[in-house]
Design a protein around this motif. Structure first.
Motif, mmCIF file in Angstrom:
data_model
loop_
_atom_site.group_PDB
_atom_site.id
_atom_site.type_symbol
_atom_site.label_atom_id
_atom_site.label_comp_id
_atom_site.label_asym_id
_atom_site.label_seq_id
_atom_site.Cartn_x
_atom_site.Cartn_y
_atom_site.Cartn_z
ATOM 1 N N ILE A 20 -3.989 -28.079 22.560
ATOM 2 C CA ILE A 20 -4.068 -26.949 23.588
ATOM 3 C C ILE A 20 -4.168 -25.961 23.873
ATOM 4 C CG2 ILE A 20 -4.382 -27.710 26.469
ATOM 5 C CD1 ILE A 20 -3.928 -29.985 26.174
ATOM 6 N N GLN A 21 -2.871 -25.494 23.265
ATOM 7 C CA GLN A 21 -2.285 -24.077 23.125
ATOM 8 C C GLN A 21 -2.803 -23.472 22.515
ATOM 9 O OE1 GLN A 21 1.786 -24.584 21.868
ATOM 10 N NE2 GLN A 21 2.643 -24.707 24.559
ATOM 11 N N THR A 22 -3.366 -23.907 21.081
ATOM 12 C CA THR A 22 -4.328 -23.441 20.452
ATOM 13 C C THR A 22 -5.442 -23.336 20.557
ATOM 14 O OG1 THR A 22 -3.607 -24.408 18.415
ATOM 15 C CG2 THR A 22 -5.922 -23.571 17.662
ATOM 16 N N GLY A 35 -8.145 -35.964 32.701
ATOM 17 C CA GLY A 35 -7.706 -35.661 31.230
ATOM 18 C C GLY A 35 -8.544 -34.671 30.372
ATOM 19 N N GLU A 36 -8.377 -34.380 28.729
ATOM 20 C CA GLU A 36 -8.505 -33.778 27.590
ATOM 21 C C GLU A 36 -9.405 -33.964 26.924
ATOM 22 O OE1 GLU A 36 -7.841 -30.174 28.758
ATOM 23 O OE2 GLU A 36 -6.363 -29.923 29.517
ATOM 24 N N ASP A 37 -9.958 -33.397 26.106
ATOM 25 C CA ASP A 37 -10.705 -33.619 24.789
ATOM 26 C C ASP A 37 -9.746 -33.984 23.536
ATOM 27 O OD1 ASP A 37 -12.978 -33.079 25.299
ATOM 28 O OD2 ASP A 37 -13.398 -31.632 25.826
ATOM 29 N N GLU A 38 -8.571 -33.098 23.625
ATOM 30 C CA GLU A 38 -7.628 -33.301 22.809
ATOM 31 C C GLU A 38 -6.217 -34.461 22.650
ATOM 32 O OE1 GLU A 38 -9.066 -29.371 23.411
ATOM 33 O OE2 GLU A 38 -7.900 -30.428 24.913
ATOM 34 N N TRP A 39 -6.809 -35.729 23.744
ATOM 35 C CA TRP A 39 -6.275 -36.331 23.799
ATOM 36 C C TRP A 39 -6.479 -37.652 22.892
ATOM 37 C CZ3 TRP A 39 -4.789 -38.615 29.083
ATOM 38 C CH2 TRP A 39 -3.901 -37.666 29.868
ATOM 39 N N ALA A 40 -5.267 -38.245 22.411
ATOM 40 C CA ALA A 40 -6.295 -39.077 20.780
ATOM 41 C C ALA A 40 -3.968 -39.438 20.845
ATOM 42 C CB ALA A 40 -6.128 -37.942 19.554
ATOM 43 N N ASP A 41 -4.337 -41.340 20.132
ATOM 44 C CA ASP A 41 -2.966 -41.958 20.087
ATOM 45 C C ASP A 41 -2.899 -42.140 21.147
ATOM 46 O OD1 ASP A 41 -4.476 -41.811 17.217
ATOM 47 O OD2 ASP A 41 -2.612 -40.322 16.675
ATOM 48 N N TYR A 42 -3.054 -42.387 21.822
ATOM 49 C CA TYR A 42 -3.071 -42.482 23.415
ATOM 50 C C TYR A 42 -2.793 -44.340 23.426
ATOM 51 C CZ TYR A 42 -7.063 -42.114 25.097
ATOM 52 O OH TYR A 42 -8.698 -41.951 25.703
ATOM 53 N N THR A 43 -1.795 -44.561 24.805
ATOM 54 C CA THR A 43 -1.906 -46.017 25.701
ATOM 55 C C THR A 43 -2.487 -45.780 27.404
ATOM 56 O OG1 THR A 43 0.130 -46.557 23.652
ATOM 57 C CG2 THR A 43 -0.623 -47.636 26.109
ATOM 58 N N TYR A 44 -3.144 -46.270 27.029
ATOM 59 C CA TYR A 44 -3.692 -45.959 29.000
ATOM 60 C C TYR A 44 -3.874 -47.749 29.100
ATOM 61 C CZ TYR A 44 -7.460 -45.024 32.002
ATOM 62 O OH TYR A 44 -8.393 -45.457 33.336
ATOM 63 N N GLU A 45 -3.485 -47.764 30.742
ATOM 64 C CA GLU A 45 -3.378 -48.755 31.145
ATOM 65 C C GLU A 45 -3.548 -48.502 33.045
ATOM 66 O OE1 GLU A 45 -0.016 -50.562 30.554
ATOM 67 O OE2 GLU A 45 1.280 -49.733 32.683
ATOM 68 N N ALA A 46 -4.395 -49.641 33.471
ATOM 69 C CA ALA A 46 -4.651 -49.006 34.981
ATOM 70 C C ALA A 46 -4.926 -50.916 35.636
ATOM 71 C CB ALA A 46 -5.931 -48.867 34.895
ATOM 72 N N LEU A 47 -4.738 -50.939 37.232
ATOM 73 C CA LEU A 47 -4.940 -52.249 37.082
ATOM 74 C C LEU A 47 -6.646 -51.973 37.705
ATOM 75 C CD1 LEU A 47 -1.518 -51.949 39.214
ATOM 76 C CD2 LEU A 47 -2.005 -53.915 37.601
ATOM 77 N N VAL A 48 -6.912 -53.032 37.809
ATOM 78 C CA VAL A 48 -8.754 -53.056 37.918
ATOM 79 C C VAL A 48 -9.592 -54.753 38.522
ATOM 80 C CG1 VAL A 48 -11.043 -53.269 36.944
ATOM 81 C CG2 VAL A 48 -8.835 -51.673 35.658
ATOM 82 N N LYS A 49 -9.634 -54.865 39.777
ATOM 83 C CA LYS A 49 -9.840 -55.786 40.567
ATOM 84 C C LYS A 49 -11.589 -55.478 40.917
ATOM 85 C CE LYS A 49 -8.698 -56.328 44.327
ATOM 86 N NZ LYS A 49 -8.051 -57.012 46.221
#
Length: 713
Positions: free
Chosen positions: A264-266, A124-138
Motif C-alpha cells: 500500500i505504501q508503494t 478493505g484494499e486490493d493489496e490484501w492477500a493471505d488473510y483469514t476472514y470471518e463474520a456471523l451470518v444469519k
C-alpha cells in the motif's frame, strides 16, 4: 428463485481471470480499526456499532437508480465508515440492533434482485492477500444464498462462501464474462451438505493462502479448494436474500500484514509521484446559477461571437416517467463571467435533476454566422435566436407512431404528438456544417428536418439514446441503435431485431493507428455488453461484461499503438471499468468508484496522453489514466461536484474541466503553462452533438507552439 450457481463453461482464462485495479487517492491506506498497531495482526474489525441506525443509503425514490449514471451523488457513492456499497445504484443495506442482545447487525434487505445479481457490501484494499476472514451470518430466507465475499476485485469478480437452499454450503466464484443474457457467470468451485435455519447465526470463516481456500462453519472445516483466478482483494458481505451479519474480523499474520502495508505504501508513493508530475487544477472562473441551475443538462456554444463558449442551462419537469417525456421548463443562457444573457421560461430550483437527455442543442443551424438554440417545447420544434432567446421559427412535432406489438417496457405512447427525447445535427444535403436536424423519441423512431423545419425523411428501429454521425464523401452516415443509415434514408444494415437491449453509446472510428484500416462500430449495449461490428455490419465481437453504459476513445496508453476504448458499467454493476484495444480485446479492468461516469477524455497535459474524468469529488473523483490510476485530483475547496463537462475554454488547446451543481459553476484550468514545441489538440465530437450518452471520440491532432509555450489566460 434461487441464485444461479450451476457450473458453466469457463470463458477464456486470460480474460476471465484478469484482475481489477482499485487504486484510490494517495490519502487512502489501511482502515483505522481496532488492532491496527504495528505489531497487531488485525486488518479489519467491525461490529457496526459506529454506523447510524437505519438505511446506509436513502432509497432512490422518484429519480430512480439512473441518477448516478451521469451525476455524482455524494451520499450514495461515498463509503460508510470502512464499507462501500458494491451495487451502488440500489439500496440494500441497513443497520439496527437486536432487541434481546442489543448487538448491532448489518442487514441486506433485497429479495431476489433482478438479473441474478447479489448485493455486496465491501471493505478493505486490493493489496490484501493471505488473510483469514470471518463474520456471523444469519439468512432470513432459505431460497437463496447468503455469506461472505472475499478476494473481491469488482462487483463482477469475487468469491463467496455462502449458505444456500437450507441444506448446502458452497464456495462460488463470479467471472467477468458471461454467455447468458442478464445472468452473471457464477461457478461453484466447492460444495457440501449443510443443514441450517433462519433463526441462528453461523460463524463463516475463510482462510486464504495463495491458491488455497479453506472454509469453516462454527469452527469446523467444511470445504477446501485450490482456485487461483483471483489471489487477493477486498472482503465483503453478500446475499441475494434478506440476511443479517455481525462481528466482522479480518486477520493476517504479522509478516503478511507488513507485506500488505508495504504494498500500500508503494502504491501511494507511486500515486503521489504521478500526481506531482501533472498540472494541478487551478480555479479559473466561478459564478452562481442559484435558482436556475441544473444537473447534467448544460450545453456549450458560442452565442455572442466572442470566441468563448457560453452555457445554456436547461431545467425540466418530469411528467409520466422518471427518465423520459420531460418538459423543458426553463432555458438560461449565461457567459463564463456569470452574466445572464437571456432566460426563456420560469426557473425553479426543484427542476434541476434528471436521468436522461433533454431535446436542445446549440448550433448555427441556419448558417448566418450566429449560433441558435434548437429545442423541442410544447410539442413544437423551435429555433431560438442564440443572442436573445426569442423564437425565430417553429413547427409542430409529428404525430406519435402507433407502438409495435413487441416493444420494450420503457416505451410508451402517452401523447398524440411526439414530445421529443433528444436532438442532433446531421448533413443529408451536402452541407458539411450540418444544417439538418435529427429528432428522436424513446426508443423507436427518428425524424430528419431541414433547417426550415420541413420533414425530409424518417426512420424506425431500436434507436437507443443517441446517434453517431460521420462523413462519407460529403454526406453523413448515421449510426443509430444497431443500424446504419445513409443520407437518403436508406437503411444499410441493422441488428435491431437481433439484440434485446438498447445501445447506450456508439462510435464509428478507426483507432488502430493504421490509417488504411476500415472503421469499426463500437457500442456499449446496456445488458448486451460490449459490441464491435465491422463497417459493413458483421458482429465481430460481443462480450457480456455487465450493463455496458458510457464510453470514450482516446490516447489513454502511450505504450500502446493507436487509441484505446474505455467504458464503464452501470445498472447492477456500477463503476466497473474496462479498457479495450482496437480489436476489442480487454486490456485491463478496474472498479475505481461506485458510481457512473460519462467517461469524458481530458487533454490535460497537452503532450499526447489523455486522462478520463471520473467526477469532481475531491477524494473519490479526479482524472484517471489508462491504467486506472488517479493522475489528477481536485482541491478540497468547496467546489460543486454534481455534474461535469470537459472542453477548451481558454483557447490554449488544453482542456478545462467545468464542475457544477444546481447553485454554482466552477471552471478549472491547469496551474502551469504548457512547455513544449508541439501541443496535442485532439479532434472530438462537435459540441452541438453532445449527449449524456455520447461516446466522445478524441482523434489525434497537433499544433506547433511558439517558443516559450502558451500560458493560460
Amino acid at each position: 428463485m434461487t441464485m444461479k450457481i450451476t457450473r458453466r463453461e469457463m470463458m477464456q482464462g486470460a480474460l476471465a481471470a484478469m484482475p481489477a485495479v482499485y487504486l484510490m487517492p494517495k490519502s487512502f491506506a489501511l482502515p483505522a480499526q481496532d488492532g491496527m498497531g504495528a505489531g497487531g495482526t488485525v486488518l479489519l474489525q467491525d461490529d457496526f456499532s459506529k454506523l447510524p441506525s437505519g438505511w446506509l443509503t436513502y432509497p432512490v425514490g422518484v429519480q430512480g437508480p439512473a441518477i448516478q449514471e451521469n451525476q455524482w451523488i455524494d451520499s450514495r457513492a461515498r463509503p460508510f465508515g470502512v464499507w462501500s456499497n458494491g451495487v451502488a445504484d440500489q439500496d440494500a443495506w441497513l443497520v439496527s440492533q437486536e432487541g434481546a442482545t442489543g448487538k448491532y447487525y448489518m442487514m441486506q434487505g433485497w429479495s431476489h434482485p433482478p438479473h441474478g445479481v447479489s448485493a455486496v457490501l465491501i471493505a478493505g484494499e486490493d493489496e490484501w492477500a493471505d488473510y483469514t476472514y470471518e463474520a456471523l451470518v444469519k439468512p432470513l430466507a432459505l431460497d437463496g444464498i447468503a455469506g461472505i465475499a472475499f478476494r473481491y476485485q469488482s462487483n463482477l469478480q469475487y468469491y463467496v462462501l455462502g449458505l444456500t437452499g437450507g441444506n448446502k454450503v458452497q464456495i462460488n466464484v463470479q467471472h467477468l464474462l458471461t454467455e447468458k443474457f442478464r445472468l452473471p457467470n457464477w461457478e461453484t468451485v466447492a460444495s457440501a451438505p449443510f443443514e441450517y435455519n433462519t433463526v441462528k447465526y453461523y460463524l463463516l470463516k475463510v482462510e486464504n493462502q495463495g491458491n488455497n481456500i479453506r472454509a469453516y462453519i462454527d469452527g469446523n472445516k467444511v470445504l477446501e479448494a485450490s482456485n487461483a483466478i483471483y489471489t487477493g482483494g477486498k472482503v465483503g458481505l453478500c446475499s441475494d436474500i434478506p440476511a443479517r451479519f455481525q462481528d466482522v474480523r479480518v486477520e493476517a499474520s504479522a509478516p503478511v500484514k507488513q507485506e500488505i502495508v508495504g504494498r500500500i505504501q508503494t502504491r501511494n508513493a507511486k500515486l503521489a509521484s504521478l500526481q506531482a508530475d501533472n498540472p494541478k487544477p487551478r480555479l479559473w472562473k466561478k459564478f452562481s446559477v442559484d435558482g436556475f441551475g441544473t444537473a447534467s443538462d448544460i450545453k456549450f456554444g458560442d452565442l455572442d461571437g466572442d470566441g468563448v463558449p457560453e452555457l445554456v442551462i436547461a431545467q425540466n419537469i418530469q411528467t409520466i416517467s422518471r427518465d423520459a417525456y420531460d418538459i423543458i421548463s426553463c432555458l438560461t443562457a449565461i457567459n463564463v463571467d456569470g452574466k445572464i444573457l437571456w432566460q426563456s421560461g420560469k426557473p425553479n430550483p426543484r427542476n434541476g435533476m434528471l436521468t436522461n437527455d433533454n431535446p436542445f442543442q446549440v448550433h448555427d443551424v441556419d448558417g448566418d454566422g450566429h449560433a441558435e438554440v434548437v429545442t423541442i417545447r410544447d410539442f413544437q420544434i423551435q429555433i431560438l435566436d442564440g443572442r436573445t432567446g426569442k423564437v425565430k421559427k417553429w413547427a409542430w412535432m409529428p404525430k406519435a407512431p402507433e407502438l409495435p406489438t413487441k416493444h420494450a417496457e420503457s416505451v410508451m405512447r402517452p401523447y398524440d404528438l411526439v414530445l421529443g427525447d433528444s436532438l442532433f445535427f446531421v448533413n443529408v444535403s451536402g452541407n458539411k456544417d450540418r444544417h439538418e436536424i435529427l429528432v428522436k423519441d424513446r426508443y423507436l423512431n427518428f425524424w430528419i428536418y431541414s433547417n426550415n423545419l420541413e420533414l425530409l425523411w424518417k426512420g424506425a428501429g431500436q434507436n437507443g439514446h443517441c446517434p453517431y454521425v460521420f462523413d462519407v464523401d460529403g454526406y453523413d452516415r448515421i449510426m443509430i441503435g444497431y443500424a446504419m443509415w445513409d443520407h437518403t434514408g436508406k437503411k444499410l444494415w441493422s441488428h435491431d431485431e437481433d439484440l434485446k437491449d438498447h445501445a447506450d453509446s456508439i462510435a464509428v472510428v478507426n483507432f488502430s493507428g493504421n490509417p488504411s484500416e476500415q472503421p469499426r462500430v463500437y457500442s456499449t449495449g446496456s445488458d448486451e455488453g460490449f459490441l464491435m461490428f465491422s463497417y459493413d455490419g458483421k458482429l465481430m465481437k460481443q462480450l457480456m461484461v455487465g450493463h455496458a453504459q458510457a464510453s470514450s476513445v482516446g490516447k489513454y496508453r502511450m505504450d500502446l499503438p493507436g487509441l484505446q476504448f474505455m467504458m464503464v458499467d452501470f445498472h447492477w454493476n456500477p463503476g466497473v471499468m474496462l479498457l479495450f484495444d482496437w480489436e476489442g480485446n480487454i486490456l485491463q479492468t478496474a472498479e475505481p468508484v461506485h458510481n457512473g461516469s460519462k467517461m469524458l477524455p481530458v487533454n490535460w497535459r497537452g503532450d499526447g496522453e489523455e486522462f478520463v474524468l471520473l467526477s469532481g469529488d475531491a477524494k473519490y473523483g479526479g482524472m484517471i489514466n489508462g491504467r486506472f490510476e488517479r493522475a489528477v485530483m481536485f482541491p478540497d475547496d468547496g467546489h460543486p461536484d454534481l455534474a461535469s463537462f470537459v472542453l477548451d475554454m481558454t483557447g490554449d488547446g488544453r482542456d478545462e474541466v467545468v464542475l457544477w451543481d444546481e447553485k454554482s459553476v466552477w471552471i478549472y484550468t491547469q496551474d502551469r503553462p504548457f512547455k513544449g514545441e508541439k501541443l496535442y489538440t485532439p479532434i472530438r465530437n462537435p459540441l452541438y452533438n453532445t449527449s449524456n450518452y455520447s461516446c466522445i471520440v478524441s482523434l489525434p491532432d497537433w499544433k506547433n507552439v511558439a517558443p516559450g509555450g502558451r500560458s493560460k489566460a
